[in-house]
Design an enzyme around this catalytic site. Structure first.
Site, short mmCIF file in Angstrom:
data_model
loop_
_atom_site.label_atom_id
_atom_site.label_comp_id
_atom_site.label_asym_id
_atom_site.label_seq_id
_atom_site.Cartn_x
_atom_site.Cartn_y
_atom_site.Cartn_z
N TYR A 235 0.85 -1.18 0.00
CA TYR A 235 0.00 0.00 0.00
C TYR A 235 0.90 1.24 0.00
O TYR A 235 1.95 1.24 0.64
CB TYR A 235 -0.89 0.01 1.25
CG TYR A 235 -1.99 1.04 1.20
CD1 TYR A 235 -3.18 0.79 0.53
CD2 TYR A 235 -1.83 2.29 1.80
CE1 TYR A 235 -4.19 1.74 0.46
CE2 TYR A 235 -2.83 3.26 1.73
CZ TYR A 235 -4.01 2.96 1.07
OH TYR A 235 -5.00 3.92 1.00
N PHE A 292 -5.54 9.06 -4.02
CA PHE A 292 -4.33 8.49 -4.65
C PHE A 292 -3.99 7.23 -3.88
O PHE A 292 -3.87 7.26 -2.65
CB PHE A 292 -3.13 9.44 -4.53
CG PHE A 292 -1.83 8.80 -4.96
CD1 PHE A 292 -1.31 9.00 -6.23
CD2 PHE A 292 -1.11 7.96 -4.09
CE1 PHE A 292 -0.13 8.38 -6.62
CE2 PHE A 292 0.07 7.34 -4.48
CZ PHE A 292 0.56 7.55 -5.75
N GLU A 293 -3.84 6.14 -4.60
CA GLU A 293 -3.37 4.90 -3.97
C GLU A 293 -2.68 4.09 -5.05
O GLU A 293 -3.19 4.01 -6.17
CB GLU A 293 -4.54 4.02 -3.51
CG GLU A 293 -5.22 4.38 -2.25
CD GLU A 293 -6.41 3.45 -1.95
OE1 GLU A 293 -7.01 2.88 -2.87
OE2 GLU A 293 -6.71 3.32 -0.76
N ILE A 294 -1.54 3.51 -4.70
CA ILE A 294 -1.01 2.41 -5.52
C ILE A 294 -0.95 1.24 -4.55
O ILE A 294 -0.40 1.38 -3.44
CB ILE A 294 0.37 2.73 -6.10
CG1 ILE A 294 0.32 4.00 -6.96
CG2 ILE A 294 0.89 1.55 -6.93
CD1 ILE A 294 1.66 4.47 -7.48
N HIS A 329 -9.36 1.92 4.48
CA HIS A 329 -8.14 1.34 3.90
C HIS A 329 -6.93 1.57 4.81
O HIS A 329 -6.09 0.69 4.98
CB HIS A 329 -7.82 1.99 2.54
CG HIS A 329 -8.67 1.48 1.42
ND1 HIS A 329 -8.47 1.85 0.11
CD2 HIS A 329 -9.72 0.64 1.39
CE1 HIS A 329 -9.36 1.26 -0.65
NE2 HIS A 329 -10.14 0.52 0.10
#
Ligand code: GTP
Ligand code: MG
Length: 405
Positions: A235, A292-294, A329
């Site tokens: 994450y 924004f998340e990768i 999350h």
């Protein structure tokens, strides 16, 4: 006038020099960008323009995504130049088309034009032809369009809908942001528990979430997906902040219930220190900003995460309060992952209204051709939780951070 044989030798010489010149010019001219090459390739063009809607079986990413089984985490050369099995993903409405067009342009210009990763678009309604046409033209990889199954965007049977409606009315009167919105709640629940299970997402290993109207301010000179894979990151984030308490009054109680029912899911060496100032008794409201998340899709599809989501979902706070996918999350990442598995991307400069992440470090900004104003960087300001993340992970803040606080 030269005699016969000499003339022939000269002709031969001219021909050889001409051929050599032609060869040199044709090899050294500006290359056709790969993007254009792939768009002109009829098979790729067909795949892009016939991207799927709600069907799962016709999803054609297999040819463009690569599975790596020989990559050694931390070994940069193992995957050199190869792509990871990853996709961009956007949840959007048809009316978001121009705002997402702006985001895509930014992501393509700063990164994806060199990589051509796929892009999955999800919607609770069918995407219209205009949305598909505009976005497919902008994305350099393949595009896929999916409708969200009804059961992922509706009330579970244990929710009392009258109670939920009353909460919306009360929260609306208290002017809590999105407090009166039903669709926002479905959106937050979907992003928390379902997007990674959409049939279009099942063949991918990593995702990068992109929202409408975001901006990237610097070139991305490496492949963040590959970085995640090689370094066993699950994450990542660029901005962090405190949640509005009124949207999550009982979230931490629900988390504590999950922790006591599933102690086996709580990681040793987790980031509890990022989430709580008293060893877990209370939540300090810190979260990673999830627009924004990768991240690693297989982590979200793991038993640990699904047990966590189902436990929270049964407590009803997505509807009886207004739990956001960002704290949901973030708390999962903080408790179910080892702290080294969460990554802060200083290099990825990002804007989503109203916050900016502009990389700290002037030389870095110059090297990456950044156009953000460092004085607008949110990271070291009072309402950001990024200092706490650095502290919990024993990380040294980048030189120059004091000037931006
Ligand atoms: N298909 C669909 N997408 C939605 C809906 N509501 C929100 N979204 C998408 O969900 C994402 C988040 O919604 P936004 O409207 O951007 O919310 P926001 O204002 O950024 O929310 P915060 O980050 O919490 O401030 C965006 O990608 C939206 O396009 C909806 O009803 N249907
Ligand atoms: Mg948004």
């Amino acid at each position: 006038m030269s005699s016969g044989p000499v003339r022939y030798v000269r002709y031969l010489l001219f021909a050889a020099v001409g051929l050599a010149l032609f060869f040199f010019v044709s090899r050294s001219a500006l290359p056709i960008p790969e993007t254009i090459g792939s768009k002109l390739n009829p098979s790729n063009y067909k795949d892009t323009s016939t991207s799927t809607s709600s069907s799962s079986s016709s999803h054609g990413n297999a040819a463009t995504s690569k599975e790596h089984t020989n990559g050694v985490p931390g070994n940069g050369s193992a995957l050199q130049g190869e792509r990871v099995n990853a996709t961009f993903v956007t949840l959007a409405r048809n009316s978001d088309v121009w705002d997402i067009a702006k985001s895509i342009r930014s992501v393509e210009d700063r990164f994806n034009r060199n990589y051509h990763y796929d892009w999955v678009f999800l919607n609770d309604k069918e995407f219209d032809d205009n949305f598909k046409k505009i976005t497919t033209a902008l994305v350099s990889g393949n595009t896929h369009y999916g409708v969200i199954p009804k059961e992922h965007w509706s009330y579970p049977e244990w929710i009392d809908q009258d109670k939920a409606a009353k909460v919306r009315e009360d929260m609306g009167q208290k002017k809590i942001i999105y407090g009166d919105s039903e669709s926002y709640r479905h959106m937050c629940r979907y992003e928390s528990g379902f997007f990674f299970r959409h049939p279009l997402m099942l063949n991918y290993e990593y995702y990068w979430r992109v929202e409408p109207s975001i901006e990237l301010f610097c070139d991305i000179s490496f492949d963040p997906f590959r970085f995640m894979k090689e370094n066993d990151k699950k994450y990542s984030f660029v901005l962090s902040l405190y949640e509005y308490f009124d949207t999550i009054p009982t979230l931490w109680d629900s988390v504590k219930k999950f922790m006591s029912n599933h102690p086996e899911h709580i990681a040793k060496g987790n980031s509890m220190g990022f989430l709580s100032d008293d060893g877990g008794k209370t939540y300090n409201k810190c979260h990673f900003w999830s627009n924004f998340e990768i991240g690693h899709l297989e982590w979200l599809r793991s038993k640990e995460y699904l047990d966590y989501f189902e436990s929270l979902d049964h407590d009803g706070g997505f509807f009886y309060e207004r739990w956001g996918d960002a704290p949901v999350h973030s708390i999962a990442a903080g408790l179910l992952l080892k702290k080294e598995q969460i990554h802060f991307f200083n290099e990825i400069a990002y804007y989503h209204i109203p916050f900016t992440h502009c990389p700290t470090g002037e030389q870095l900004r110059l090297d990456l051709k950044c156009h953000c104003n460092p004085s607008e960087n949110f990271d070291w300001k009072g309402y950001s939780c990024t200092s706490r993340f650095f502290h919990v992970n024993d990380m040294k803040k980048p030189a120059g951070y004091e000037d931006e606080s």
